[in-house]
Design a protein around this motif. Structure first.
Motif, PDB file in Angstrom:
ATOM      1  N   LEU A   1       1.021  -1.163  -0.068  1.00  0.00           N
ATOM      2  CA  LEU A   1      -0.013  -0.100   0.019  1.00  0.00           C
ATOM      3  C   LEU A   1       1.070   1.271  -0.092  1.00  0.00           C
ATOM      4  N   ALA A   2       1.978   1.329   0.656  1.00  0.00           N
ATOM      5  CA  ALA A   2       2.634   2.375   0.811  1.00  0.00           C
ATOM      6  C   ALA A   2       3.371   2.788  -0.868  1.00  0.00           C
ATOM      7  N   GLY A   3       3.639   1.749  -1.426  1.00  0.00           N
ATOM      8  CA  GLY A   3       4.103   1.927  -2.787  1.00  0.00           C
ATOM      9  C   GLY A   3       3.270   2.144  -3.642  1.00  0.00           C
ATOM     10  N   SER A   4       1.800   1.917  -3.723  1.00  0.00           N
ATOM     11  CA  SER A   4       0.525   2.304  -4.328  1.00  0.00           C
ATOM     12  C   SER A   4       0.018   3.488  -4.042  1.00  0.00           C
ATOM     13  N   VAL A   5       0.062   3.628  -2.569  1.00  0.00           N
ATOM     14  CA  VAL A   5      -0.480   4.944  -2.188  1.00  0.00           C
ATOM     15  C   VAL A   5       0.259   5.661  -1.249  1.00  0.00           C
ATOM     16  N   PRO A   6       1.481   6.447  -1.806  1.00  0.00           N
ATOM     17  CA  PRO A   6       2.407   7.032  -0.876  1.00  0.00           C
ATOM     18  C   PRO A   6       1.926   8.351  -0.390  1.00  0.00           C
TER      19      PRO A   6
ATOM     20  N   PHE B   1       5.607  -9.213  20.363  1.00  0.00           N
ATOM     21  CA  PHE B   1       4.899  -8.696  19.096  1.00  0.00           C
ATOM     22  C   PHE B   1       4.958  -7.322  18.949  1.00  0.00           C
ATOM     23  N   PHE B   2       4.771  -6.493  20.206  1.00  0.00           N
ATOM     24  CA  PHE B   2       4.490  -5.345  20.277  1.00  0.00           C
ATOM     25  C   PHE B   2       6.008  -4.552  20.312  1.00  0.00           C
ATOM     26  N   SER B   3       7.042  -5.237  20.377  1.00  0.00           N
ATOM     27  CA  SER B   3       8.423  -4.883  19.982  1.00  0.00           C
ATOM     28  C   SER B   3       8.532  -4.264  18.490  1.00  0.00           C
ATOM     29  N   TYR B   4       7.766  -4.946  17.580  1.00  0.00           N
ATOM     30  CA  TYR B   4       7.905  -4.647  16.249  1.00  0.00           C
ATOM     31  C   TYR B   4       6.886  -3.696  15.733  1.00  0.00           C
ATOM     32  N   ILE B   5       6.085  -2.925  16.283  1.00  0.00           N
ATOM     33  CA  ILE B   5       4.936  -2.448  15.700  1.00  0.00           C
ATOM     34  C   ILE B   5       5.261  -0.921  15.151  1.00  0.00           C
ATOM     35  N   GLY B   6       6.644  -0.687  15.396  1.00  0.00           N
ATOM     36  CA  GLY B   6       7.032   0.643  14.818  1.00  0.00           C
ATOM     37  C   GLY B   6       7.344   0.935  13.438  1.00  0.00           C
ATOM     38  N   PHE B   7       7.378  -0.349  12.776  1.00  0.00           N
ATOM     39  CA  PHE B   7       7.766  -0.188  11.256  1.00  0.00           C
ATOM     40  C   PHE B   7       6.669   0.605  10.318  1.00  0.00           C
ATOM     41  N   ASP B   8       5.364   0.993  10.971  1.00  0.00           N
ATOM     42  CA  ASP B   8       4.598   1.549  10.096  1.00  0.00           C
ATOM     43  C   ASP B   8       4.885   3.134   9.981  1.00  0.00           C
ATOM     44  N   ALA B   9       5.897   3.609  10.966  1.00  0.00           N
ATOM     45  CA  ALA B   9       6.105   5.016  10.965  1.00  0.00           C
ATOM     46  C   ALA B   9       6.526   5.446   9.715  1.00  0.00           C
ATOM     47  N   ALA B  10       7.299   4.423   8.746  1.00  0.00           N
ATOM     48  CA  ALA B  10       8.047   4.810   7.634  1.00  0.00           C
ATOM     49  C   ALA B  10       6.754   5.246   6.741  1.00  0.00           C
ATOM     50  N   SER B  11       5.775   4.468   6.696  1.00  0.00           N
ATOM     51  CA  SER B  11       4.700   5.103   5.742  1.00  0.00           C
ATOM     52  C   SER B  11       4.041   6.402   6.048  1.00  0.00           C
ATOM     53  N   THR B  12       4.149   7.000   7.366  1.00  0.00           N
ATOM     54  CA  THR B  12       3.598   8.271   7.563  1.00  0.00           C
ATOM     55  C   THR B  12       4.426   9.535   6.782  1.00  0.00           C
ATOM     56  N   ALA B  13       5.613   9.012   6.281  1.00  0.00           N
ATOM     57  CA  ALA B  13       6.515  10.012   5.476  1.00  0.00           C
ATOM     58  C   ALA B  13       6.191   9.720   4.032  1.00  0.00           C
TER      59      ALA B  13
ATOM     60  N   THR C   1       2.041  13.500  14.180  1.00  0.00           N
ATOM     61  CA  THR C   1       2.065  14.559  13.495  1.00  0.00           C
ATOM     62  C   THR C   1       1.726  14.592  12.166  1.00  0.00           C
ATOM     63  N   ARG C   2       2.045  13.597  11.351  1.00  0.00           N
ATOM     64  CA  ARG C   2       1.880  13.378   9.916  1.00  0.00           C
ATOM     65  C   ARG C   2       0.515  12.863   9.731  1.00  0.00           C
ATOM     66  N   ILE C   3       0.092  11.802  10.465  1.00  0.00           N
ATOM     67  CA  ILE C   3      -1.417  11.102  10.409  1.00  0.00           C
ATOM     68  C   ILE C   3      -2.198  12.382  10.608  1.00  0.00           C
ATOM     69  N   LEU C   4      -2.117  13.063  11.550  1.00  0.00           N
ATOM     70  CA  LEU C   4      -3.165  14.128  12.056  1.00  0.00           C
ATOM     71  C   LEU C   4      -2.876  15.200  10.798  1.00  0.00           C
ATOM     72  N   PHE C   5      -1.756  15.497  10.151  1.00  0.00           N
ATOM     73  CA  PHE C   5      -1.799  16.202   8.928  1.00  0.00           C
ATOM     74  C   PHE C   5      -2.755  15.783   7.887  1.00  0.00           C
ATOM     75  N   ALA C   6      -2.687  14.489   7.761  1.00  0.00           N
ATOM     76  CA  ALA C   6      -3.569  14.005   6.598  1.00  0.00           C
ATOM     77  C   ALA C   6      -5.081  14.155   6.965  1.00  0.00           C
ATOM     78  N   MET C   7      -5.461  13.777   8.139  1.00  0.00           N
ATOM     79  CA  MET C   7      -6.788  13.825   8.849  1.00  0.00           C
ATOM     80  C   MET C   7      -7.083  15.113   8.937  1.00  0.00           C
ATOM     81  N   SER C   8      -6.397  16.284   8.953  1.00  0.00           N
ATOM     82  CA  SER C   8      -6.731  17.654   9.107  1.00  0.00           C
ATOM     83  C   SER C   8      -6.951  18.220   7.426  1.00  0.00           C
ATOM     84  N   ARG C   9      -6.281  17.619   6.629  1.00  0.00           N
ATOM     85  CA  ARG C   9      -6.372  18.006   5.098  1.00  0.00           C
ATOM     86  C   ARG C   9      -7.919  17.440   4.712  1.00  0.00           C
ATOM     87  N   ASP C  10      -8.107  16.361   5.312  1.00  0.00           N
ATOM     88  CA  ASP C  10      -9.284  15.702   4.875  1.00  0.00           C
ATOM     89  C   ASP C  10     -10.813  16.209   5.690  1.00  0.00           C
ATOM     90  N   GLY C  11     -10.535  17.297   6.414  1.00  0.00           N
ATOM     91  CA  GLY C  11     -11.418  17.884   7.044  1.00  0.00           C
ATOM     92  C   GLY C  11     -11.967  17.132   8.544  1.00  0.00           C
TER      93      GLY C  11
END
Length: 484
Positions: free
Chosen positions: A100-105, A247-259, A345-355
């Motif tokens: 999804l990150a490669g399709s919808v960056p 498992f919760f030691s691995y959950i940070g990898f999604d941070a790259a997709s916020t960039a 901050t980048r997730i809230l940026f996207a949510m804010s742009r969507d209103g």
């Protein structure tokens, strides 16, 4: 031309969904809006290596420095196997994220993916979960940073901060000042812009990788073969229980997709960064765990939050190396605060742009190219949480929020393959649709395994989110205003 007496064709304008909550944001529109904010645009300056460092920065921290002490007593020496199982479980979702990150960056991560595939209401729920995951994670990790800072101060100058300024009200203190300080430091760096922030983050990540490699190099000299037997004293059940914890030691990898909106070549670099970071983190986790349980009997990990520092001291016979590891942990945890705060901050940026949230979160400073107001508001909120509020079950609820978002990403991959089969994809999930289905089932199982108290805290958070959406977001979203 149409005859004036002729009814217009049914296809003259898009058909509105039966319910506003089912509105979906077209993938093309998501991508076209990339980087656009209020009064400015985000700058595309991040390389693949910097994206990888952001992902590692958000992942590699308290998981190995603290959680190992909780997992080893459950699995024994087989905790190494537990790390591998947890890593494979995370891999299912990571593959979906990579596609999804490669399709919808875009910056919204799983929130944006849900908006494009499952509609506004599900996207809001996902975004609200991410707000919980990221904001409370920042606060919780910041508290852990304060604990390691105290250990470092004790090992170097023989003093520790008094409890009145190192613990929140309700836990014997008035304010957790160290945790507030580390959040505010991250805020200052993030306000300088993505490129400068990424450089600082890369330095901190390099320090913590070197620290763990140093531990491996020294700890291996203390390995005793007898510490590996019996391999699984508590059986398969113990290995599985430890894997759930880890498992919760691995959950940070999604941070790259916020960039996604600040990457130079997001379609290629984001998938690579996600997969590379997960691979590096998994290798480090397994090596550190293998050395740790070989150098210290697994029974001795019970109740130990600084097991790695203790092992360094035991192997060398000098407290100096334990202090070095504590210093590395201070840097390591600070980088987690930094990277996770960036993602929030980048997730809230996207949510804010969507209103769906106020426009202030999408306002971009022209000079720095950073959403400064967003950074300040989020940092002050997270800093206040860490400084004054005992997090309790709310911190535990971050795990269920993360798992929910991961589950939606696996569903989004399947839906997008069906609705947009011709969408350019720089990365494709292997063994589709088996892999995303397994990813969804793994997340669902772990959510089911969480205690009732965590579900109660999560339910309360979601109830607040529903109120906010139906009183604010449903009428103010950009798709809603476009329909008027």
């Amino acid at each position: 031309m149409l005859d004036h007496g002729q009814a217009p064709p049914l296809t003259s304008e898009p058909r509105k969904p039966a319910h506003p909550q089912l509105r979906r944001k077209p993938v093309e529109k998501l991508v076209a809006e990339g980087g656009q904010g209020e009064g400015g645009t985000l700058r595309r300056s991040l390389t693949m290596w910097q994206l990888t460092m952001i992902s590692i920065g958000a992942t590699l921290g308290t998981g190995i420095f603290v959680v190992l002490g909780e997992a080893a007593p459950k699995a024994g020496p087989a905790v190494t196997i537990s790390f591998i199982i947890a890593g494979l479980t995370a891999l299912f979702s990571a593959l979906s994220y990579a596609e999804l990150a490669g399709s919808v960056p875009v910056s919204g991560s799983s929130y944006s993916y849900s908006y494009a595939t499952m509609g506004e209401f599900i996207a809001w729920i996902c975004g609200w979960c991410l707000v919980l995951e990221y904001a409370v994670s920042v606060a919780a990790v910041a508290v852990g940073w304060g604990q390691y800072l105290n250990e470092l101060l004790d090992g170097t100058i023989g003093v520790t901060l008094p409890q009145s300024i190192s613990a929140p009200m309700g836990e014997g203190g008035f304010i957790n000042l160290p945790s507030l300080v580390v959040v505010l430091l991250a805020m200052v760096f993030l306000m300088r812009g993505a490129k400068e922030s990424a450089t600082i983050n890369s330095i901190m990540v390099a320090v913590k990788i070197v620290t763990l490699l140093l531990f491996i190099g020294i700890g291996v000299m203390g390995i005793k073969s007898g510490n590996y037997t019996p391999l699984a004293p508590l059986g398969v059940t113990g290995i599985s229980a430890a894997a759930s914890t880890l498992f919760f030691s691995y959950i940070g990898f999604d941070a790259a997709s916020t960039a996604g909106e600040e990457a130079k070549n997001p379609k290629k670099d984001l998938p690579r960064a996600i997969m590379l970071s997960l691979g590096i983190v998994t290798i480090l986790y397994v090596l550190v765990a293998f050395v740790a349980v070989g150098a210290m009997p697994w029974q001795d990990f019970e109740g130990t939050e600084a097991a790695l520092a203790q092992i360094m001291t035991n192997v060398t016979g000098h407290s100096f190396w334990g202090v070095v590891l504590a210093a590395g942990a201070v840097v390591a945890i600070a980088s987690v605060v930094f990277a996770v705060l960036y993602g929030q901050t980048r997730i809230l940026f996207a949510m804010s742009r969507d209103g769906l949230v106020p426009k202030v979160f999408a306002k971009v400073d022209e000079k720095s190219g950073a959403p400064r107001a967003n950074v300040v508001i989020v940092s002050l909120f997270c800093g206040a949480l860490a400084a004054f509020i005992p997090l309790g079950e709310l911190a535990n609820a971050t795990s269920i929020g993360t798992l929910f978002a991961f589950a939606l990403v696996n569903v989004a991959v399947v839906i997008l393959r069906r609705t947009k089969p011709d969408l350019p994809r720089t990365f494709k999930v292997a063994l589709f649709p088996v892999t995303p289905i397994l990813g969804f089932l793994a997340c669902a199982y772990m959510m089911y395994s969480l205690p009732v108290a965590t579900w109660v805290a999560f339910g309360g958070w979601m109830a607040v989110g529903l109120v906010v959406y139906f009183l604010y977001g449903i009428r103010r979203s950009t798709l809603a205003t476009a329909e008027k």
